[in-house]
Design a protein around this motif. Structure first.
Motif, PDB file in Angstrom:
ATOM      1  N   ASP A   6       0.830  -1.202   0.000  1.00  0.00           N
ATOM      2  CA  ASP A   6       0.000   0.000   0.000  1.00  0.00           C
ATOM      3  C   ASP A   6       0.862   1.249   0.000  1.00  0.00           C
ATOM      4  O   ASP A   6       0.661   2.176  -0.770  1.00  0.00           O
ATOM      5  CB  ASP A   6      -0.872   0.022   1.269  1.00  0.00           C
ATOM      6  N   ARG A   7       1.848   1.284   0.912  1.00  0.00           N
ATOM      7  CA  ARG A   7       2.709   2.456   1.017  1.00  0.00           C
ATOM      8  C   ARG A   7       3.548   2.632  -0.237  1.00  0.00           C
ATOM      9  O   ARG A   7       3.748   3.735  -0.716  1.00  0.00           O
ATOM     10  CB  ARG A   7       3.624   2.332   2.245  1.00  0.00           C
ATOM     11  N   ARG A 227      -4.238   3.470   3.029  1.00  0.00           N
ATOM     12  CA  ARG A 227      -5.417   2.863   3.649  1.00  0.00           C
ATOM     13  C   ARG A 227      -5.311   2.764   5.159  1.00  0.00           C
ATOM     14  O   ARG A 227      -6.286   2.995   5.879  1.00  0.00           O
ATOM     15  CB  ARG A 227      -5.641   1.472   3.048  1.00  0.00           C
ATOM     16  N   GLU A 228      -4.128   2.438   5.675  1.00  0.00           N
ATOM     17  CA  GLU A 228      -4.009   2.189   7.116  1.00  0.00           C
ATOM     18  C   GLU A 228      -3.554   3.408   7.898  1.00  0.00           C
ATOM     19  O   GLU A 228      -3.203   3.316   9.068  1.00  0.00           O
ATOM     20  CB  GLU A 228      -3.057   1.026   7.386  1.00  0.00           C
ATOM     21  N   VAL A 229      -3.556   4.595   7.261  1.00  0.00           N
ATOM     22  CA  VAL A 229      -3.132   5.818   7.942  1.00  0.00           C
ATOM     23  C   VAL A 229      -4.310   6.784   8.069  1.00  0.00           C
ATOM     24  O   VAL A 229      -4.997   7.067   7.095  1.00  0.00           O
ATOM     25  CB  VAL A 229      -1.984   6.513   7.176  1.00  0.00           C
ATOM     26  N   HIS A 230      -4.538   7.276   9.284  1.00  0.00           N
ATOM     27  CA  HIS A 230      -5.539   8.301   9.548  1.00  0.00           C
ATOM     28  C   HIS A 230      -4.829   9.570  10.012  1.00  0.00           C
ATOM     29  O   HIS A 230      -3.840   9.498  10.750  1.00  0.00           O
ATOM     30  CB  HIS A 230      -6.512   7.841  10.631  1.00  0.00           C
ATOM     31  N   PHE A 256      -5.738   5.383  15.783  1.00  0.00           N
ATOM     32  CA  PHE A 256      -6.286   6.724  15.592  1.00  0.00           C
ATOM     33  C   PHE A 256      -7.579   6.663  14.785  1.00  0.00           C
ATOM     34  O   PHE A 256      -7.632   7.141  13.648  1.00  0.00           O
ATOM     35  CB  PHE A 256      -5.251   7.624  14.901  1.00  0.00           C
ATOM     36  N   PRO A 257      -8.618   6.074  15.365  1.00  0.00           N
ATOM     37  CA  PRO A 257      -9.903   6.071  14.668  1.00  0.00           C
ATOM     38  C   PRO A 257     -10.408   7.499  14.493  1.00  0.00           C
ATOM     39  O   PRO A 257      -9.971   8.432  15.182  1.00  0.00           O
ATOM     40  CB  PRO A 257     -10.814   5.272  15.603  1.00  0.00           C
ATOM     41  N   GLU A 258     -11.318   7.687  13.564  1.00  0.00           N
ATOM     42  CA  GLU A 258     -11.793   9.026  13.245  1.00  0.00           C
ATOM     43  C   GLU A 258     -12.349   9.750  14.467  1.00  0.00           C
ATOM     44  O   GLU A 258     -12.129  10.955  14.645  1.00  0.00           O
ATOM     45  CB  GLU A 258     -12.858   8.959  12.154  1.00  0.00           C
TER      46      GLU A 258
END
Length: 289
Positions: A6-7, A227-230, A256-258
């Protein structure tokens, strides 16, 4: 798809976007009679080196700058003579030279906002566990000028000099929301021209972030870039002729959920930006309001 893939895919997309945008900007600016094309081409060669690049050959530089290989050969020869590039005899490839490093080091050392912001950024990183980054726009990317992280094992690998996309990152979206409408329109047109296929999705994200920013002074990217970064970000005005910047907090989605970004991180981020701007105002005897 794995996290690493992904990265890697995201970095490849960003690198291609930077290459395309630089070539288009060079072609457009060449119509300006005050524009020195030779100088611009030399700077484009230097800009082709990115974080993580050790050595690049002439053909790789030609691909990235979209310049003829013969032109790149002359430019790298000149830049080597001036110390901005060093050639590796064994491979014939080039690496950035000490003269380039001196320019970058001088710029960063004299960027007062970094000196003021860093202790506050480090305190926020330690308190939240997030990666706290100060970035500024460079064409259609956000360039990390400073980056602080906690001692947490789970962290992001980005650092000073890293680039993230303007349209899908929280930092880029915060900056787009904070600039004048005419500037935002021009930047969005350039983003659309680079990737017509994905533009509707990118535009929806930018428009939603702009509305969010007007309500709460922050923009978000919840898996939109990687995808896995917030992440959450807000704009920072350093003053003294410097452009608008962004301060962001980012981390792994599972930590770090929204809801946490909105309820816990956002108020601390805004408080940190206000304090940075206040201290900058004090430093120069300006009204921090």
């Amino acid at each position: 798809m794995t996290r690493r893939n992904d990265r890697s895919h995201a970095r490849d997309q960003q690198d291609q976007q930077d290459d395309d945008d630089a070539g288009d900007l060079l072609a457009d600016s060449a119509q300006d009679r005050h524009f020195v094309t030779a100088l611009a081409r030399g700077l484009e060669v230097l800009s082709a080196f990115r974080s993580g690049d050790s050595f690049l050959a002439n053909h790789e530089l030609a691909d990235r700058t979209r310049l003829p290989k013969s032109t790149v050969t002359r430019l790298t020869y000149t830049l080597t003579k001036l110390g901005y590039l060093h050639v590796v005899p064994e491979s014939g490839k080039y690496r950035l030279g000490t003269a380039t490093g001196a320019l970058g080091s001088a710029m960063l050392a004299n960027l007062d906002v970094r000196q003021v912001a860093r202790p506050l950024m480090q305190a926020l990183a330690a308190e939240t566990g997030a990666v706290i980054a100060l970035s500024a726009r460079d064409q259609l990317s956000m360039l990390y000028l400073e980056c602080c992280r906690s001692t947490s094992i789970v962290t992001l690998s980005l650092d000073v000099g890293s680039r993230i996309p303007l349209g899908t990152s929280a930092a880029g979206r915060a900056l787009l929301a904070a600039v004048a409408p005419s500037e935002r329109t021009g930047l969005m047109e350039r983003l659309r021209a680079l990737d017509e296929g994905n533009w509707p999705q990118v535009q929806r994200g930018i428009d939603a972030a702009n509305a969010e920013f007007q309500r709460g002074q922050c923009a978000y990217s919840v898996g939109d870039w990687v995808r896995e970064v917030h992440a959450v970000a807000t704009a920072l005005n350093p003053g003294r002729g410097l452009p608008l910047m962004a301060l962001s907090a980012a981390g792994a989605a599972q930590y770090f959920p929204e809801a946490r970004l909105r309820d816990e991180i956002r108020p601390k981020l805004l408080e940190t930006v206000r304090e940075i701007e206040r201290r900058l105002g004090q430093r120069y005897g300006e009204d921090a309001s």
